[in-house]
Scaffold this motif. Sequence first.
Motif, PDB file in Angstrom:
ATOM      1  N   PRO A 153       0.822  -1.219   0.000  1.00  0.00           N
ATOM      2  CA  PRO A 153       0.000   0.000   0.000  1.00  0.00           C
ATOM      3  C   PRO A 153       0.853   1.265   0.000  1.00  0.00           C
ATOM      4  O   PRO A 153       1.886   1.338   0.664  1.00  0.00           O
ATOM      5  N   TRP A 154       0.390   2.252  -0.751  1.00  0.00           N
ATOM      6  CA  TRP A 154       1.103   3.527  -0.827  1.00  0.00           C
ATOM      7  C   TRP A 154       0.161   4.708  -0.563  1.00  0.00           C
ATOM      8  O   TRP A 154       0.484   5.843  -0.877  1.00  0.00           O
ATOM      9  N   TYR A 155      -1.007   4.446   0.044  1.00  0.00           N
ATOM     10  CA  TYR A 155      -2.000   5.485   0.252  1.00  0.00           C
ATOM     11  C   TYR A 155      -2.749   5.221   1.545  1.00  0.00           C
ATOM     12  O   TYR A 155      -2.753   4.109   2.072  1.00  0.00           O
ATOM     13  N   ASP A 156      -3.392   6.255   2.058  1.00  0.00           N
ATOM     14  CA  ASP A 156      -4.196   6.173   3.275  1.00  0.00           C
ATOM     15  C   ASP A 156      -5.666   6.153   2.875  1.00  0.00           C
ATOM     16  O   ASP A 156      -6.206   7.166   2.415  1.00  0.00           O
ATOM     17  N   THR A 157      -6.327   5.030   3.036  1.00  0.00           N
ATOM     18  CA  THR A 157      -7.707   4.897   2.576  1.00  0.00           C
ATOM     19  C   THR A 157      -8.701   5.718   3.405  1.00  0.00           C
ATOM     20  O   THR A 157      -9.841   5.915   2.982  1.00  0.00           O
ATOM     21  N   GLU A 158      -8.297   6.190   4.581  1.00  0.00           N
ATOM     22  CA  GLU A 158      -9.225   6.966   5.404  1.00  0.00           C
ATOM     23  C   GLU A 158      -9.657   8.257   4.708  1.00  0.00           C
ATOM     24  O   GLU A 158     -10.731   8.791   4.994  1.00  0.00           O
ATOM     25  N   TRP A 159      -8.839   8.770   3.785  1.00  0.00           N
ATOM     26  CA  TRP A 159      -9.202   9.992   3.078  1.00  0.00           C
ATOM     27  C   TRP A 159     -10.302   9.761   2.046  1.00  0.00           C
ATOM     28  O   TRP A 159     -10.873  10.720   1.531  1.00  0.00           O
ATOM     29  N   ARG A 162     -14.621  10.476   4.081  1.00  0.00           N
ATOM     30  CA  ARG A 162     -14.671  11.365   5.251  1.00  0.00           C
ATOM     31  C   ARG A 162     -15.711  12.450   5.010  1.00  0.00           C
ATOM     32  O   ARG A 162     -15.896  12.895   3.877  1.00  0.00           O
ATOM     33  N   LEU A 174      -6.615  10.088  -6.324  1.00  0.00           N
ATOM     34  CA  LEU A 174      -5.725   9.003  -5.937  1.00  0.00           C
ATOM     35  C   LEU A 174      -5.240   8.224  -7.150  1.00  0.00           C
ATOM     36  O   LEU A 174      -4.081   7.818  -7.220  1.00  0.00           O
ATOM     37  N   LYS A 204     -13.083   2.642  -0.987  1.00  0.00           N
ATOM     38  CA  LYS A 204     -12.402   2.222   0.234  1.00  0.00           C
ATOM     39  C   LYS A 204     -12.718   0.766   0.555  1.00  0.00           C
ATOM     40  O   LYS A 204     -11.831  -0.006   0.945  1.00  0.00           O
ATOM     41  N   TYR A 208     -10.206  -2.812   0.764  1.00  0.00           N
ATOM     42  CA  TYR A 208     -10.040  -3.785   1.850  1.00  0.00           C
ATOM     43  C   TYR A 208      -9.644  -5.135   1.266  1.00  0.00           C
ATOM     44  O   TYR A 208      -8.755  -5.828   1.787  1.00  0.00           O
ATOM     45  N   ARG A 211      -5.938  -4.644  -0.297  1.00  0.00           N
ATOM     46  CA  ARG A 211      -4.818  -4.406   0.619  1.00  0.00           C
ATOM     47  C   ARG A 211      -4.719  -5.414   1.750  1.00  0.00           C
ATOM     48  O   ARG A 211      -3.629  -5.642   2.283  1.00  0.00           O
TER      49      ARG A 211
END
Length: 294
Positions: A153-159, A162, A174, A204, A208, A211
């Motif tokens: 993974p190279w990203y933050d899925t929380e963004w 939101r 992204l 997102k 799951y 990732r």
Amino acid sequence: MSMTVPATIEPQIEPMVGRYVTFPIEGRPHRVYFEEAGAGIPLVCLHTAGSDGRQWRHLLADPEITRHFRVIAFDLPFHGKSNPPEDWDGTEYRLTTAAYTSTIRAFCGALGLEKPVVMGCSIGGRIVLNLAIDHAAEFSALIGLEAADFQQPWYDTEWLNRPDVHGGEACAALVSGLMSPDVPPARRMETLWHYKQSGPGVFKGDLYFYRVDGDLRGRTAAIDTNVCPLYLLTGEYDYSCSPDDTLRAARTIAGAQVTVMERLGHFPMSENPEQFRRYIAPVLDEVRARAGQS
């Protein structure tokens, strides 16, 4: 002052037809949208995470392909024109390996497809590997685009989901760098538009699987390409599933056929359909030849 009169644009009806089919997935009824065109060998196409079957429209409209293949592209539940299941209560959407595999097999069963070819991109490419591991005998060929057993993974899925961030814009941003730098501008914008229309939390939820749940490291050596041929094609500009990722996975699979596609990135079928055709047409010709021999 002279004015340039635009050339007359003739109406054009494209050949694909869209329909809905209702069938159970893991015991729950789902109403799934799909488009198809052509006749011959069934070719089921799987879209990328957070998008839908519109990514395959150029393949569906290609008369040289549909002359020999019944091309079918469906929207996963929660994607495109496919709703969540009827009894969905708002629970967070998370795609799992088991659910994804069951969906593909159930869809093929609902349409009565006999030993179809399955071609998937990104998450679709990953699940193709799982089909090759556990269900190879059900298919006549498997084609993984931008496929590998795992990507770091190279990203933050929380963004991506939101209340203070525009989800569609964030999802498109992204993936915007994953295409080749010389793709036709209209195709770039079309590919990103699909992501901007994704449902809240859907991209997102797909990630799951990509990732976490769909890590196939240590399992791909079980793939027997004598049972079902496996083709892996990855764009040279894809840094999400890089050519090195695909080549690494392929080294564990005896008989896998690997191609690195020039001037293409993570969405070959939608970002540059003409360039993609140069690579996929020979693969489909080989699939046809195998079907004729058998």
